[in-house]
Design a protein around this motif. Structure first.
Motif, PDB file in Angstrom:
ATOM      1  N   ARG A 102       0.833  -1.207   0.000  1.00  0.00           N
ATOM      2  CA  ARG A 102       0.000   0.000   0.000  1.00  0.00           C
ATOM      3  C   ARG A 102       0.866   1.255   0.000  1.00  0.00           C
ATOM      4  O   ARG A 102       0.420   2.312  -0.419  1.00  0.00           O
ATOM      5  N   TRP A 103       2.099   1.137   0.501  1.00  0.00           N
ATOM      6  CA  TRP A 103       2.990   2.296   0.565  1.00  0.00           C
ATOM      7  C   TRP A 103       4.021   2.230  -0.545  1.00  0.00           C
ATOM      8  O   TRP A 103       4.548   1.170  -0.852  1.00  0.00           O
ATOM      9  N   GLY A 104       4.296   3.389  -1.106  1.00  0.00           N
ATOM     10  CA  GLY A 104       5.327   3.485  -2.117  1.00  0.00           C
ATOM     11  C   GLY A 104       6.074   4.794  -1.953  1.00  0.00           C
ATOM     12  O   GLY A 104       6.482   5.133  -0.849  1.00  0.00           O
ATOM     13  N   CYS A 105       6.224   5.530  -3.023  1.00  0.00           N
ATOM     14  CA  CYS A 105       6.874   6.831  -2.949  1.00  0.00           C
ATOM     15  C   CYS A 105       5.821   7.911  -3.149  1.00  0.00           C
ATOM     16  O   CYS A 105       5.295   8.070  -4.257  1.00  0.00           O
ATOM     17  N   PRO A 106       5.509   8.667  -2.106  1.00  0.00           N
ATOM     18  CA  PRO A 106       4.488   9.705  -2.240  1.00  0.00           C
ATOM     19  C   PRO A 106       4.897  10.826  -3.192  1.00  0.00           C
ATOM     20  O   PRO A 106       4.038  11.486  -3.773  1.00  0.00           O
ATOM     21  N   VAL A 107       6.192  11.022  -3.361  1.00  0.00           N
ATOM     22  CA  VAL A 107       6.640  12.080  -4.272  1.00  0.00           C
ATOM     23  C   VAL A 107       6.259  11.732  -5.705  1.00  0.00           C
ATOM     24  O   VAL A 107       5.765  12.579  -6.455  1.00  0.00           O
ATOM     25  N   SER A 108       6.463  10.480  -6.100  1.00  0.00           N
ATOM     26  CA  SER A 108       6.085  10.081  -7.457  1.00  0.00           C
ATOM     27  C   SER A 108       4.575  10.151  -7.641  1.00  0.00           C
ATOM     28  O   SER A 108       4.090  10.523  -8.717  1.00  0.00           O
ATOM     29  N   VAL A 109       3.818   9.833  -6.587  1.00  0.00           N
ATOM     30  CA  VAL A 109       2.358   9.916  -6.659  1.00  0.00           C
ATOM     31  C   VAL A 109       1.927  11.354  -6.942  1.00  0.00           C
ATOM     32  O   VAL A 109       1.118  11.620  -7.843  1.00  0.00           O
ATOM     33  N   VAL A 110       2.479  12.291  -6.194  1.00  0.00           N
ATOM     34  CA  VAL A 110       2.116  13.696  -6.369  1.00  0.00           C
ATOM     35  C   VAL A 110       2.582  14.213  -7.728  1.00  0.00           C
ATOM     36  O   VAL A 110       1.859  14.941  -8.416  1.00  0.00           O
ATOM     37  N   ALA A 111       3.788  13.817  -8.142  1.00  0.00           N
ATOM     38  CA  ALA A 111       4.305  14.261  -9.442  1.00  0.00           C
ATOM     39  C   ALA A 111       3.410  13.779 -10.577  1.00  0.00           C
ATOM     40  O   ALA A 111       3.102  14.546 -11.505  1.00  0.00           O
ATOM     41  N   LEU A 112       2.973  12.522 -10.507  1.00  0.00           N
ATOM     42  CA  LEU A 112       2.134  11.967 -11.566  1.00  0.00           C
ATOM     43  C   LEU A 112       0.737  12.584 -11.568  1.00  0.00           C
ATOM     44  O   LEU A 112       0.180  12.866 -12.628  1.00  0.00           O
ATOM     45  N   GLU A 113       0.181  12.801 -10.389  1.00  0.00           N
ATOM     46  CA  GLU A 113      -1.178  13.327 -10.303  1.00  0.00           C
ATOM     47  C   GLU A 113      -1.258  14.830 -10.542  1.00  0.00           C
ATOM     48  O   GLU A 113      -2.178  15.317 -11.191  1.00  0.00           O
ATOM     49  N   MET A 114      -0.288  15.564 -10.000  1.00  0.00           N
ATOM     50  CA  MET A 114      -0.429  17.016  -9.948  1.00  0.00           C
ATOM     51  C   MET A 114       0.651  17.804 -10.687  1.00  0.00           C
ATOM     52  O   MET A 114       0.599  19.023 -10.733  1.00  0.00           O
ATOM     53  N   GLY A 115       1.633  17.083 -11.267  1.00  0.00           N
ATOM     54  CA  GLY A 115       2.742  17.778 -11.916  1.00  0.00           C
ATOM     55  C   GLY A 115       2.319  18.734 -13.013  1.00  0.00           C
ATOM     56  O   GLY A 115       2.945  19.779 -13.220  1.00  0.00           O
ATOM     57  N   ALA A 116       1.237  18.401 -13.717  1.00  0.00           N
ATOM     58  CA  ALA A 116       0.752  19.264 -14.794  1.00  0.00           C
ATOM     59  C   ALA A 116      -0.296  20.260 -14.315  1.00  0.00           C
ATOM     60  O   ALA A 116      -0.670  21.176 -15.054  1.00  0.00           O
ATOM     61  N   GLU A 117      -0.742  20.103 -13.082  1.00  0.00           N
ATOM     62  CA  GLU A 117      -1.816  20.949 -12.563  1.00  0.00           C
ATOM     63  C   GLU A 117      -1.324  22.054 -11.631  1.00  0.00           C
ATOM     64  O   GLU A 117      -1.904  23.129 -11.568  1.00  0.00           O
TER      65      GLU A 117
END
Length: 199
Positions: A102-117
């Motif tokens: 369930r845990w991974g890298c939260p930085v990659s999660v935020v980059a993928l979800e919000m990097g363009a926003e």
């Protein structure tokens, strides 16, 4: 001495970080963060007047600090850059596995979800990745790799680890991380060996 306000702010950031890992950035609501942190709702806007974006930046900063500390600890535990890379990946493998993937890298999660926003969140993620690439490059330079090549190799190492974490979660197996540890260590050893031989 840490003030009560600082403790509350840290608790909110830590809760945001944990919830991002399990629910994603978009799936994490402010009410859930307040409840998870057991903090008064008014304290969230007191410490983060810009709301979720500011809290997200604080969570990314916290993740960056934690992983940077992991790199430093790994470097102290061994006398080689390859050994440090293995130690970091082994630690991440344990975290991912023990969280039932369930845990991974939260930085990659935020980059993928919000990097363009959100430019602010993208920049926070870029800063986080840089805080991992730079000390990795320093370890490689200490192992004899030329400065420019060390930077390139460090970027490859961090990128490989990030990808291996994502694939491990998708497959619900730590094998991709184990494979990454083997390949990354071999790559580092190959780059360091010529420099060590020359000396």
């Amino acid at each position: 001495m840490t003030s009560k306000g600082d403790l509350t702010r840290s608790r909110l950031a830590a809760s945001m970080l944990e919830l991002i890992q399990t629910s994603g950035y978009s799936g994490t609501g402010l009410n859930a963060v307040v409840e998870h942190a057991a903090a008064p709702k008014g304290s969230l806007y007191f410490h983060f007047p810009d709301g979720k974006e500011g809290l997200g930046v604080a969570a990314v900063d916290l993740a960056a600090t934690q992983f940077e500390a992991l790199i430093a600890q790994a470097a102290r535990s061994t006398d080689s850059a390859a050994g440090a890379a293995r130690a970091v990946i082994d630690a991440l493998s344990t975290i991912v596995g023990e969280s039932d993937f369930r845990w991974g890298c939260p930085v990659s999660v935020v980059a993928l979800e919000m990097g363009a926003e959100s430019e602010r969140l993208r920049q926070a993620c870029a800063t986080a990745f840089e805080s991992w690439i730079s000390p990795t490059a320093a370890l490689l330079e200490a192992g004899g790799v030329d400065g420019a090549e060390a930077r390139t190799l460090a970027t490859v190492v961090v990128s490989t680890i990030e990808g291996a974490v994502i694939v491990s979660r998708a497959l619900r197996s730590t094998q991709p991380l184990a494979s990454a540890a083997e390949v990354v260590a071999q790559l580092i050893e190959q780059r360091c060996r010529p420099a060590e031989t020359a000396r």
